[in-house]
Structures are given as structure tokens and as C-alpha cells.
Write an enzyme that holds these catalytic residues in place. Structure first.
Site, PDB file in Angstrom:
ATOM      1  N   PHE A 129       0.846  -1.189   0.000  1.00 33.71           N
ATOM      2  CA  PHE A 129       0.000   0.000   0.000  1.00 33.71           C
ATOM      3  C   PHE A 129       0.890   1.251   0.000  1.00 33.71           C
ATOM      4  O   PHE A 129       1.859   1.328   0.759  1.00 33.71           O
ATOM      5  CB  PHE A 129      -0.913  -0.001   1.230  1.00 33.71           C
ATOM      6  CG  PHE A 129      -1.971   1.061   1.168  1.00 33.71           C
ATOM      7  CD1 PHE A 129      -3.081   0.909   0.349  1.00 33.71           C
ATOM      8  CD2 PHE A 129      -1.842   2.228   1.899  1.00 33.71           C
ATOM      9  CE1 PHE A 129      -4.043   1.900   0.274  1.00 33.71           C
ATOM     10  CE2 PHE A 129      -2.813   3.230   1.829  1.00 33.71           C
ATOM     11  CZ  PHE A 129      -3.911   3.055   1.005  1.00 33.71           C
ATOM     12  N   ASP A 198       2.284  -4.947   8.551  1.00 35.33           N
ATOM     13  CA  ASP A 198       1.086  -4.103   8.494  1.00 35.33           C
ATOM     14  C   ASP A 198      -0.114  -5.048   8.433  1.00 35.33           C
ATOM     15  O   ASP A 198      -0.261  -5.833   7.483  1.00 35.33           O
ATOM     16  CB  ASP A 198       1.145  -3.191   7.254  1.00 35.33           C
ATOM     17  CG  ASP A 198      -0.051  -2.247   7.159  1.00 35.33           C
ATOM     18  OD1 ASP A 198      -1.109  -2.548   7.740  1.00 35.33           O
ATOM     19  OD2 ASP A 198       0.074  -1.216   6.468  1.00 35.33           O
ATOM     20  N   TYR A 223     -10.446   1.137  11.293  1.00 35.52           N
ATOM     21  CA  TYR A 223     -11.728   1.459  10.631  1.00 35.52           C
ATOM     22  C   TYR A 223     -12.150   0.468   9.550  1.00 35.52           C
ATOM     23  O   TYR A 223     -13.184   0.657   8.931  1.00 35.52           O
ATOM     24  CB  TYR A 223     -11.693   2.882  10.040  1.00 35.52           C
ATOM     25  CG  TYR A 223     -10.503   3.201   9.141  1.00 35.52           C
ATOM     26  CD1 TYR A 223     -10.433   2.710   7.852  1.00 35.52           C
ATOM     27  CD2 TYR A 223      -9.469   4.002   9.591  1.00 35.52           C
ATOM     28  CE1 TYR A 223      -9.347   3.007   7.040  1.00 35.52           C
ATOM     29  CE2 TYR A 223      -8.384   4.305   8.793  1.00 35.52           C
ATOM     30  CZ  TYR A 223      -8.321   3.803   7.515  1.00 35.52           C
ATOM     31  OH  TYR A 223      -7.261   4.085   6.704  1.00 35.52           O
ATOM     32  N   LYS A 224     -11.354  -0.587   9.338  1.00 31.71           N
ATOM     33  CA  LYS A 224     -11.729  -1.563   8.303  1.00 31.71           C
ATOM     34  C   LYS A 224     -12.524  -2.698   8.961  1.00 31.71           C
ATOM     35  O   LYS A 224     -13.695  -2.526   9.286  1.00 31.71           O
ATOM     36  CB  LYS A 224     -10.476  -2.075   7.595  1.00 31.71           C
ATOM     37  CG  LYS A 224      -9.683  -0.994   6.858  1.00 31.71           C
ATOM     38  CD  LYS A 224      -8.460  -1.619   6.215  1.00 31.71           C
ATOM     39  CE  LYS A 224      -7.481  -0.578   5.694  1.00 31.71           C
ATOM     40  NZ  LYS A 224      -8.003   0.229   4.600  1.00 31.71           N
ATOM     41  N   ARG A 382     -12.838  -4.415  -6.622  1.00 36.55           N
ATOM     42  CA  ARG A 382     -12.468  -5.032  -5.354  1.00 36.55           C
ATOM     43  C   ARG A 382     -13.695  -5.205  -4.459  1.00 36.55           C
ATOM     44  O   ARG A 382     -14.475  -4.278  -4.275  1.00 36.55           O
ATOM     45  CB  ARG A 382     -11.439  -4.126  -4.679  1.00 36.55           C
ATOM     46  CG  ARG A 382     -10.760  -4.733  -3.485  1.00 36.55           C
ATOM     47  CD  ARG A 382      -9.654  -3.834  -3.003  1.00 36.55           C
ATOM     48  NE  ARG A 382     -10.162  -2.630  -2.376  1.00 36.55           N
ATOM     49  CZ  ARG A 382      -9.553  -1.984  -1.386  1.00 36.55           C
ATOM     50  NH1 ARG A 382      -8.399  -2.415  -0.939  1.00 36.55           N
ATOM     51  NH2 ARG A 382     -10.071  -0.904  -0.868  1.00 36.55           N
TER      52      ARG A 382
HETATM   53  C1  LIG Z   1      -2.116  -1.722   4.028  1.00 37.46           C
HETATM   54  C2  LIG Z   1      -2.576  -0.362   4.445  1.00 37.46           C
HETATM   55  N1  LIG Z   1      -1.819   0.366   5.289  1.00 37.46           N
HETATM   56  C3  LIG Z   1      -2.217   1.590   5.690  1.00 37.46           C
HETATM   57  C4  LIG Z   1      -3.398   2.135   5.235  1.00 37.46           C
HETATM   58  C5  LIG Z   1      -3.844   3.510   5.620  1.00 37.46           C
HETATM   59  O1  LIG Z   1      -3.293   4.108   6.651  1.00 37.46           O
HETATM   60  P1  LIG Z   1      -3.970   5.414   7.268  1.00 37.46           P
HETATM   61  O2  LIG Z   1      -5.145   4.956   8.053  1.00 37.46           O
HETATM   62  O3  LIG Z   1      -2.883   5.986   8.048  1.00 37.46           O
HETATM   63  O4  LIG Z   1      -4.431   6.283   6.141  1.00 37.46           O
HETATM   64  C6  LIG Z   1      -4.214   1.405   4.371  1.00 37.46           C
HETATM   65  C7  LIG Z   1      -5.506   1.947   3.863  1.00 37.46           C
HETATM   66  O5  LIG Z   1      -5.841   3.092   3.940  1.00 37.46           O
HETATM   67  C8  LIG Z   1      -3.778   0.141   3.959  1.00 37.46           C
HETATM   68  O6  LIG Z   1      -4.520  -0.573   3.120  1.00 37.46           O
HETATM   69  N1  LIG Z   2      -8.762   5.278   4.461  1.00 39.86           N
HETATM   70  C1  LIG Z   2      -9.534   5.451   3.367  1.00 39.86           C
HETATM   71  C2  LIG Z   2     -10.262   6.626   3.203  1.00 39.86           C
HETATM   72  C3  LIG Z   2     -11.039   6.810   2.077  1.00 39.86           C
HETATM   73  C4  LIG Z   2     -11.124   5.799   1.156  1.00 39.86           C
HETATM   74  C5  LIG Z   2     -10.428   4.623   1.290  1.00 39.86           C
HETATM   75  C6  LIG Z   2      -9.618   4.457   2.406  1.00 39.86           C
HETATM   76  C7  LIG Z   2      -8.842   3.224   2.575  1.00 39.86           C
HETATM   77  O1  LIG Z   2      -8.612   2.827   3.670  1.00 39.86           O
HETATM   78  C8  LIG Z   2      -8.374   2.507   1.397  1.00 39.86           C
HETATM   79  C9  LIG Z   2      -7.766   1.205   1.742  1.00 39.86           C
HETATM   80  N2  LIG Z   2      -6.597   1.265   2.577  1.00 39.86           N
HETATM   81  C10 LIG Z   2      -7.422   0.361   0.555  1.00 39.86           C
HETATM   82  O2  LIG Z   2      -7.043  -0.785   0.801  1.00 39.86           O
HETATM   83  O3  LIG Z   2      -7.527   0.755  -0.576  1.00 39.86           O
END
Ligand SMILES: Cc1ncc(COP(=O)(O)O)c(C=O)c1O
Ligand SMILES: Nc1ccccc1C(=O)C[C@H](N)C(=O)O
Length: 423
Positions: A129, A198, A223-224, A382
């Protein structure tokens, strides 16, 4: 051929079915984007409202003690610990995934280089990511290190003498491919390399056992799959063997051994509290605790093992139905079929129209998302399957809508080709 009735029967036999009632899911919506933002626990609005009106409104500053605000990073951390094979007292919930990654990667690099001065490389996957790669790039620049990006299949071969840290995401955000955490960690350790994991797409999605894998550092997202709400705080774990050795680069007062002594000199807290930085976002932590409690409600029903069984059944069914019912429409599969290599999402590929097809599905009430392809892969549609609240009939209905979107060609309408800021 699987039928709608078969899917309904599967829901009827699903021991986890009742958990869906813990969430607010808008009627007529099939939500396959819990890997981006999980749905709202029913308990959240009232609990957050109480935190606002009573704990903030009336309790005010006293609530740090009387409402347990001060201990929240640790209390929620203990709830996360049970989901990732960590022990109580080893996890704190705080800050964002990106910020926690900065902290642990910095700490890991310093620990690794203290033990072996010739090591100055961080290895990661090109497909990781982007935030992980950006944070690693910035840190490498700061610490005079280099970031080597490799293809997914070349990770173990990349463990050379100059590598300090391997930084991987266990479940790939774009393909849903799952790493064998134990095997990869063992190979890295055999080469003298520390590993940072991660768990953004793992915690609450697949069984994780950090101790069994002998991992070094881990961070993940609230938040996921943990359903903590938009921008929910993230979590961080470190193995106790590094406990008294790691330095936290964002050493704010909440990471001090005695923050309320207000001394001018920094003394790091013992243990995981050292990873805190400043004052915690209490209202967001309150919402996340509601999400964590929905995960804990699955414990008496078999916990993560039962959730994993259901998740694999859901993704197997989705793959099978897409192949049976949407054949001839140019869809490919980016997600491994092998259960040992699959997270809790299914990613379909299409060389044309992937974004517009996702938009047309959203207009029909089936929410997934679009991720652009790369040099090795076409664009991706996805779909995340959160076993806490997705059912087998949902899978049937989602594929039925996908079939109709493709059969009718309605995705070609201009309104589905407009891109918004967030995809
Ligand atoms: C693998 C991974 N790491 C980190 C993040 C995001 O981190 P953050 O919550 O700091 O934006 C995401 C998605 O947003 C992700 O898919
Ligand atoms: N934090 C977000 C805010 C807005 C839209 C998407 C995200 C995601 O988390 C994307 C995710 N990490 C992804 O795997 O694509």
C-alpha cells in the site's frame, strides 16, 4: 450450479448469522467495502452520544479519570491483542496506521542497526500500500538508508547481508493475497532481518498469531474489519524482546514514564505505552471500542476461527458464482484460489471499464471499490467480505447485479465514467 435457495440455506445454517444484528446496515444495500470502511455498530450512536453529553458535557476534565479515558489506548489495545495473537499489555490503540508505521519502522531500523552496523536497507514489495512505501522512503532518507522494492515472489530471495528490516503488509490491498507470516518471518530472521507487519487487512479478517510467527513489530487499522468508524485510531504492537531497546521517534509526553510529573527530561515509559505520542482522540476511541466489542461478541461462537471459515466460504462462493454466471464478460481473478494465500476479499480484473462497472454497481446498491492496475495487472474491481455481517444471499445478489450490469452494458453510460476524489 449454486442457486439462490442454496445461498439462503447456507445463511439458515450459519452459526454467525445473529452477529449481523449488531450492525446498522442500510436496507437494500450490499456492502462489500468493509475492507475500506466497516459498517456502523448499532451501539455506536448512543455510546458516542453519551461520551459527548455526559463524559465531556458534564464530567469534563474529570472524565480522564472517572470515565476511564486515560486508560483507553491500553484497554482497547487488550481487546485488539486477542485478535492478533498478542498478549494483554502488549498493544496500544493510538494515532493512525501511517503514523504508527513511522514509529515502528524507525524503532526497528535503530534496533537492527545497533546490532549489525552493516545493515542499511529496508525491503518491501512494490505492490505494498502506497502509504507504507512513502513512510519508508521518508524514513530511509532521514536515517541514511535505502528502500529496495521487490516483486511479491522475490521477498525471501531479497534477504541479503545489508538488509535491516523487512516491511510487509500481510494481506495485499489490491489482490487480497495473504502472506504466511510465520514462514516469511522465519526466513527473514534466519538472514538476521527484523520484520514489521502491516495488519490493516488482517486484523478481524484472518486469524493472526504474532507470537507463534515470532514477529518483531506490527501495526494495523481500526476502521476496516474492526468497524471503528471513519478515521478510527490504529494499533501498534512490539515483541517484548525489543521492549526496553526501542526508541520512539515521536516521543510526546504520553510516551513518558510519568507524564503528569511534567519534568523537562524525557524518560520513556516501559513497554508499549512508549508508542503513544500526545493526547488521545477520546470520541474516536469510544466509537472504535463499540466495533471491537462486536468482534468480541463472536468469541462465544467460535471467534476468529469461525469467522475465517465463513470468510473463505463467502469468497469461494463469490468466485464460483462470478465464474458460473458472468462468464464471457472478460473478468479475471487477481485473488489467489488457495485458501492459505487468500485474505477476506476478492479482486476481479478487467482490462476495460472496471471503474465504470463499480460505479454502476454502486448505483444498484452493491458497494465495492475500484483500484487502478499496474504494470503487472489490469484494473481491479475489489469486493471485501466481512464475515461478521455479510451473508451468503448477499453474495448471490451481488453477483446477480454484476451480471445485469455486464449483460445490459449499462456501465457504458457517461455518468458512470466520472471519477470522484475518493474511489
Ligand atoms: C495496508 C494499508 N496500510 C495503511 C493504510 C492507511 O493508513 P492510514 O489509516 O494511516 O491512512 C491502508 C488503507 O488506507 C492500507 O490498506
Ligand atoms: N482510508 C480510506 C479513506 C477513504 C477511502 C479509502 C480508504 C482506505 O482505507 C483505502 C484502503 N486502505 C485500501 O485498501 O484501498
Amino acid at each position: 450450479m449454486t442457486t439462490l435457495e442454496d445461498c439462503r440455506a447456507l445463511d439458515g445454517q450459519d452459526p454467525l448469522r445473529a452477529l449481523r444484528e449488531l450492525f446498522t446496515i442500510p436496507p437494500e444495500l450490499i456492502y462489500l467495502d468493509g475492507n475500506s470502511l466497516g459498517v456502523m455498530p448499532k451501539a455506536a450512536p448512543e455510546r458516542v452520544a453519551r461520551a459527548v453529553t455526559e463524559e465531556w458535557g458534564v464530567g469534563l476534565i474529570r472524565s480522564w479519570n472517572s470515565a476511564g479515558w486515560y486508560e483507553m489506548p491500553q484497554r482497547l489495545g487488550d481487546k485488539v491483542a486477542g485478535l492478533i495473537g498478542a498478549r494483554a499489555g502488549e498493544v496500544v490503540v493510538t494515532d493512525t496506521t501511517s503514523i504508527n508505521l513511522y514509529k515502528v519502522l524507525s524503532a526497528a531500523l535503530k534496533v537492527a542497526r545497533r546490532h549489525s552496523t552493516g545493515r542499511s536497507v529496508v525491503v518491501s514489495e512494490r505492490s505494498n500500500f502506497p502509504t507504507d512505501l512513502y513512510i519508508a522512503q521518508a524514513l530511509c532518507k532521514e536515517q541514511g538508508c535505502e528502500l529496495h522494492l521487490v516483486e511479491d515472489e522475490d521477498v525471501e530471495a531479497a534477504m541479503a547481508d545489508d538488509v535491516a528490516v523487512l516491511m510487509l503488509t500481510q494481506v495485499n490491498y489490491r489482490t487480497g493475497a495473504l502472506h504466511d507470516m510465520r514462514a516469511v518471518t522465519q526466513a527473514a530472521h534466519a538472514a538476521g532481518v527484523l520484520v514489521v507487519w502491516d495488519l490493516a487487512h488482517s486484523a478481524g479478517a484472518v486469524p493472526v498469531d504474532l507470537h507463534q510467527a515470532d514477529a518483531d513489530f506490527a501495526i494495523g487499522c481500526g476502521y476496516k474489519y474492526l468497524n471503528g468508524g471513519p478515521g478510527a485510531p490504529a494499533f501498534v504492537w512490539v515483541h517484548s524482546r525489543h521492549r526496553d531497546e526501542f526508541e520512539q521517534p515521536l516521543a510526546g509526553w504520553w510516551s513518558h514514564a510519568a507524564p503528569f510529573e511534567f519534568t523537562p527530561d524525557y524518560r520513556p515509559a516501559a513497554g508499549i505505552a512508549r508508542y503513544l505520542c500526545g493526547t488521545q482522540p477520546v470520541l474516536s476511541l469510544v466509537a472504535l471500542e463499540c466495533g471491537l466489542d462486536t468482534m468480541l461478541a463472536a468469541e462465544p461462537l467460535g471467534g476468529m476461527a469461525a469467522l475465517r471459515r465463513k470468510s473463505l466460504a463467502l469468497t469461494d462462493l463469490f468466485i464460483r458464482l462470478v465464474e458460473e454466471r458472468c462468464a464471457g464478460h472478460g473478468l479475471g481473478l487477481a485473488t489467489p484460489r488457495d485458501h492459505g494465500r487468500r485474505g477476506s476479499q476478492v479482486c476481479l480484473t478487467r482490462s476495460e471499464g472496471a471503474h465504470a462497472i463499480v460505479q454502476a454497481l454502486i448505483a444498484r446498491g452493491v458497494i465495492g471499490d475500484f483500484r487502478a492496475g499496474d504494470a503487472r495487472q489490469p484494473d481491479i474491481l475489489r469486493f471485501g467480505f466481512t464475515p461478521l455481517y455479510i451473508g451468503f444471499e448477499d453474495v448471490w445478489n451481488a453477483v446477480e447485479q454484476l451480471k445485469q450490469v455486464l449483460d445490459s452494458g449499462e456501465w457504458q453510460r457517461p455518468e458512470f465514467h466520472q471519477k470522484q476524489a475518493v474511489t
